[in-house]
Design an enzyme around this catalytic site. Structure first.
Site, short mmCIF file in Angstrom:
data_model
loop_
_atom_site.label_atom_id
_atom_site.label_comp_id
_atom_site.label_asym_id
_atom_site.label_seq_id
_atom_site.Cartn_x
_atom_site.Cartn_y
_atom_site.Cartn_z
N ASP A 56 0.67 3.31 2.78
CA ASP A 56 0.90 3.16 4.22
C ASP A 56 0.30 4.32 5.00
O ASP A 56 -0.07 5.36 4.44
CB ASP A 56 2.41 3.11 4.52
CG ASP A 56 3.09 1.93 3.87
OD1 ASP A 56 2.44 0.88 3.73
OD2 ASP A 56 4.26 2.06 3.50
N TYR A 115 4.52 8.09 -8.37
CA TYR A 115 4.64 8.72 -7.06
C TYR A 115 5.52 9.96 -7.15
O TYR A 115 6.38 10.08 -8.03
CB TYR A 115 5.29 7.76 -6.05
CG TYR A 115 4.41 6.65 -5.56
CD1 TYR A 115 3.64 6.80 -4.41
CD2 TYR A 115 4.38 5.42 -6.21
CE1 TYR A 115 2.85 5.76 -3.93
CE2 TYR A 115 3.59 4.37 -5.74
CZ TYR A 115 2.83 4.56 -4.60
OH TYR A 115 2.06 3.53 -4.13
#
Length: 247
Positions: A56, A115
């Site tokens: 994003d 992540y």
């Protein structure tokens, strides 16, 4: 011939990874569009790039993986890598450019994504573009216990932006581990796949548990549909795509 590479970028400079078009024209600067521009100039032909994950706006990456195809003969990878890095925005770079098998796919061949999400419980200046400076004292013991509810295979639809494309929302989380260094709380999150804003939603819930807003077991209630109330979404700047595994 197919090539793959790793890219690193500062998410603040881009409107996410995926190219955004309006009437066939690029309307926002994204990592994909910037790299396609640089490769197309360096190779003097139109290049389309496929990434492993669609991060994003504001989300960073150190280990994003991507591929592209060339119909012409093999290129000097080191020279091409240097050319692309000289042409592209300085908030993105590529490395480890190399030929790969024709059936390799940066997204669909991936077996796991890794992540990291960093929170900071004290005010800072240096490095705040890579952390959520939350300003709260957090009960990390409770947060670690809550994180265990995410491990394993679950339907994460309630931890993502709603989708109506008929695709599966089941993900398998294999690691959700906290590393604490002073005021920095860094979460290591690994799974086979992640939905749109899923990591930020999970971190937001841990934050709410850690500051005493919700009791332990909130994630389990959300999975079962028994949870009611507003939840926190962690901001994008603390999130970094560290790597993609292909098994």
């Amino acid at each position: 011939m197919r090539y793959k590479f790793i890219c690193e970028y500062n998410g603040f400079a881009f409107s996410g990874w995926q190219e955004q078009l309006k009437n066939g024209i690029i309307c926002e600067k994204t990592v994909q569009s910037e790299l396609e521009r640089a490769f197309s100039i360096a190779l003097r032909q139109k290049i389309s790039i496929v990434g492993a994950g669609r991060t994003d706006a504001g989300v960073h990456a150190r280990g994003q993986v991507a591929h592209f195809d060339l119909e012409s003969e093999a290129y000097n990878c080191r020279a091409l890598e240097n050319s692309v890095n000289a042409i592209s925005d300085k908030n993105v770079c590529i490395r480890s450019l190399e030929p790969c098998p024709s059936d390799f796919h940066a997204r669909y061949s991936a077996k796991e994504r890794y992540y990291q999400y960093t929170l900071c419980t004290e005010q800072i200046v240096l490095g705040k573009e890579l952390a959520w400076v939350c300003g709260y004292k957090l009960n990390t013991e409770l947060m670690e216990k809550e994180a265990k509810f995410f491990l394993g295979q679950h339907d994460f639809n309630a931890f993502s932006i709603p989708r109506n494309d008929g695709k599966s929302t089941i993900c398998n989380i294999t690691e959700f581990r906290l590393e604490t260094t002073g005021a920095y709380k860094r979460w290591h999150i690994r799974g086979n796949r992640f939905l749109h804003k899923q990591v930020r939603s999970m971190i937001g819930l841990l934050f709410d548990v850690g500051r005493g807003r919700f009791e332990l077991g909130a994630a389990e209630k959300i999975f079962s549909g028994k949870f009611k109330g507003e939840r926190t979404w962690a901001p994008p700047q603390g999130l970094v795509l560290e790597g993609v595994g292909y098994g």
